[in-house]
Scaffold this motif. Structure first.
Motif, PDB file in Angstrom:
ATOM      1  N   LEU A 106      -5.526  28.756  52.825  1.00  0.00           N
ATOM      2  CA  LEU A 106      -6.015  29.789  53.735  1.00  0.00           C
ATOM      3  C   LEU A 106      -5.570  29.401  55.138  1.00  0.00           C
ATOM      4  O   LEU A 106      -6.017  28.396  55.687  1.00  0.00           O
ATOM      5  N   TYR A 157     -11.408  22.831  49.142  1.00  0.00           N
ATOM      6  CA  TYR A 157     -12.707  23.503  49.204  1.00  0.00           C
ATOM      7  C   TYR A 157     -13.364  23.508  47.824  1.00  0.00           C
ATOM      8  O   TYR A 157     -14.557  23.218  47.684  1.00  0.00           O
ATOM      9  N   ARG A 158     -12.581  23.816  46.792  1.00  0.00           N
ATOM     10  CA  ARG A 158     -13.131  23.836  45.425  1.00  0.00           C
ATOM     11  C   ARG A 158     -13.644  22.463  45.022  1.00  0.00           C
ATOM     12  O   ARG A 158     -14.708  22.333  44.389  1.00  0.00           O
ATOM     13  N   VAL A 177      -7.151  25.590  49.490  1.00  0.00           N
ATOM     14  CA  VAL A 177      -8.241  26.128  48.681  1.00  0.00           C
ATOM     15  C   VAL A 177      -8.733  25.077  47.683  1.00  0.00           C
ATOM     16  O   VAL A 177      -9.938  24.991  47.400  1.00  0.00           O
ATOM     17  N   ARG A 203     -12.821  32.450  48.560  1.00  0.00           N
ATOM     18  CA  ARG A 203     -12.640  33.902  48.536  1.00  0.00           C
ATOM     19  C   ARG A 203     -13.748  34.594  47.770  1.00  0.00           C
ATOM     20  O   ARG A 203     -14.033  35.768  48.005  1.00  0.00           O
ATOM     21  N   ASP A 210     -14.921  28.956  44.958  1.00  0.00           N
ATOM     22  CA  ASP A 210     -13.735  29.429  45.656  1.00  0.00           C
ATOM     23  C   ASP A 210     -14.152  30.107  46.957  1.00  0.00           C
ATOM     24  O   ASP A 210     -15.067  30.932  46.955  1.00  0.00           O
TER      25      ASP A 210
END
Length: 468
Positions: A436, A402-403, A399, A411, A409
């Protein structure tokens, strides 16, 4: 192919994506909906009205770790399941004219890349079609185009080449080995002669075994064997026969593909597989194959890809070549900048493909300097693409990566989709962890999960595409 490429841009876009609708958690998902090998698929591409100049598209792009793909659209036979961009045979010197055009295109593309910064290639691949349909001398020329025109050092980077048993001859393999091929992927599909005929792939096991011996004799570091499950008449016992026959060669990689029957293919004219019984048969064979490979010292990289424990990767893993910074040469190849994916026209019908190849061989160098067909990649699509290609890997997606790339985020960006995946048990830890990652059942349903991450706009474009 790893989830986060080194060449990926890390700037955050201006806005978050619009969530797309997902199936409700209680809905039974068909496990085999679409093999997502690239996003967006070419059926979502459209003619670019201004046919932008490649030099403008690539200006300011990172070009120090590009992927290079050369497409050879010829095969000795078209398998019944194949919907790839390829034609049977090459009459009247067509391969020579094709290589002439490839050379013109390479020169135009390299000029368009400019000299405003370093232009280097991190990996290369020859695909098709069947690259080894070319003669040994023609393969030499193909390598010369990649090196002399594009500047790729094939002996210094990972080079993957696709081949068929019939075309994996000693002289061709010698050329590929000498020019630095690190991975040879052999499309076997089945070691059972009756199954090969059922898939409209005429071959004999003895010939396949002989081809595998030649590949090993050539000394190419990584051998990959492709197998298919779900063929008419295939049983758990015959599937085990193919798996064991492949394992006897101790290939560094194995790909297990579910059979799909696509429009305008040979099998589509002979069979109509749409029922859930076939889904269950394929799921059962997948699980048997997965468990058999895991028990024999292979590690699962994605739903399809398995690597022998201790075998070093030779280039990116499954799906990571679908990143920004890719140069595709040939009429069936696609190219990626950070903001646009582009290619030539796409077709499945043999007559349409022949016409596109003929047009390609007469294209001028000037026209090769423009992008005729493609699709823009905005911040929403970039997020979807990154999540999709990362999540389909067994290692999952951190995660934090990705950030760092998007400033948000996943999600929060994809709450409906990830909630539906978690409700079906497709995510480890319900998707609440720092990575994830798909559960074993989630990996098994990769071909259902992937399409649920398509944007509404891409879905609409794909639905409106007229198959030709």
């Amino acid at each position: 192919m790893t989830a986060v490429p080194a060449t990926a841009p890390t700037t955050a876009p201006a806005s978050a994506p619009t969530p797309s609708p997902s199936l409700p958690p209680q809905a039974a998902a068909r496990p085999y909906q679409s093999y997502v090998y690239a996003y967006p698929h070419k059926t979502a591409y459209r003619p670019l009205p201004d046919r932008p100049a490649l030099r403008d598209l690539w200006r300011g792009e990172a070009k120090d770790a590009l992927s290079l793909y050369l497409h050879v659209p010829f095969c000795e036979v078209r398998c019944g399941f194949c919907n790839l961009f390829t034609r049977i045979g090459a009459p009247d010197g067509l391969t020579g004219r094709y290589l002439d055009a490839l050379d013109r295109q390479a020169a135009a593309v390299r000029e368009a890349l400019g000299d405003d910064g370093p232009v280097r290639f991190a990996n290369a691949a020859f695909g098709g079609g069947t690259p080894t349909f070319l003669t040994a001398d023609e393969l030499v020329r193909l390598c010369d185009i990649a090196e002399g025109r594009m500047g790729a050092d094939l002996r210094a980077v990972a080079l993957s080449v696709e081949a068929s048993p019939a075309t994996a001859t000693a002289d061709r393999l010698a050329v590929l080995a000498e020019r630095g091929t690190t991975r040879l992927s052999l499309g076997v599909q089945s070691f059972v002669d009756e199954e090969a005929r059922a898939a409209v792939r005429p071959q004999r096991r003895a010939d396949v075994e002989a081809a595998l011996g030649r590949v090993r004799d050539a000394g190419i570091p990584v051998l990959n064997i492709d197998l298919i499950y779900g063929i008419d008449g295939q049983t758990p016992a015959s599937w085990r026969t193919s798996l064991d026959a492949a394992l006897a060669w101790r290939p560094e990689e194995l790909y297990l593909y579910p059979l799909y029957v696509r429009p305008l293919t040979g099998l589509a004219r002979r069979t109509a597989h749409t029922d859930r019984d076939w889904d269950e048969q394929r799921l059962d064979l997948y699980r048997r194959g997965r468990d058999h490979l895991l028990a024999h010292g292979y590690e699962q990289v994605s739903m399809r890809m398995f690597r022998r424990a201790g075998a070093a990767p030779q280039g990116p893993d499954d799906h990571a070549c679908q990143t920004d910074g890719m140069i595709g040469l040939g009429c069936g190849a696609r190219s990626y900048t950070s903001a646009l994916h582009y290619s030539f026209d796409y077709a499945v019908d043999m007559g349409e493909i022949r016409a596109i190849i003929d047009d390609y061989t007469t294209t001028s160098a000037e026209d090769f300097g423009r992008a005729p067909i493609g699709r823009e990649i905005d911040s929403d699509e970039a997020r979807r693409r990154h999540l999709l290609q990362s999540l389909l890997q067994a290692q999952g997606m951190p995660v934090a990566d990705y950030r760092e790339r998007f400033g948000s985020d996943p999600r929060a960006d994809f709450p409906a989709e990830l909630a539906a995946f978690a409700a079906r048990g497709w995510l480890q830890d319900g998707g609440a962890g720092t990575v994830l990652r798909l559960s074993p059942d989630g990996l098994a349903h990769s071909d259902a999960l992937g399409p649920e991450l398509f944007s509404p706009a891409v879905r609409a474009a794909m639905a409106a595409y007229e198959v030709k």
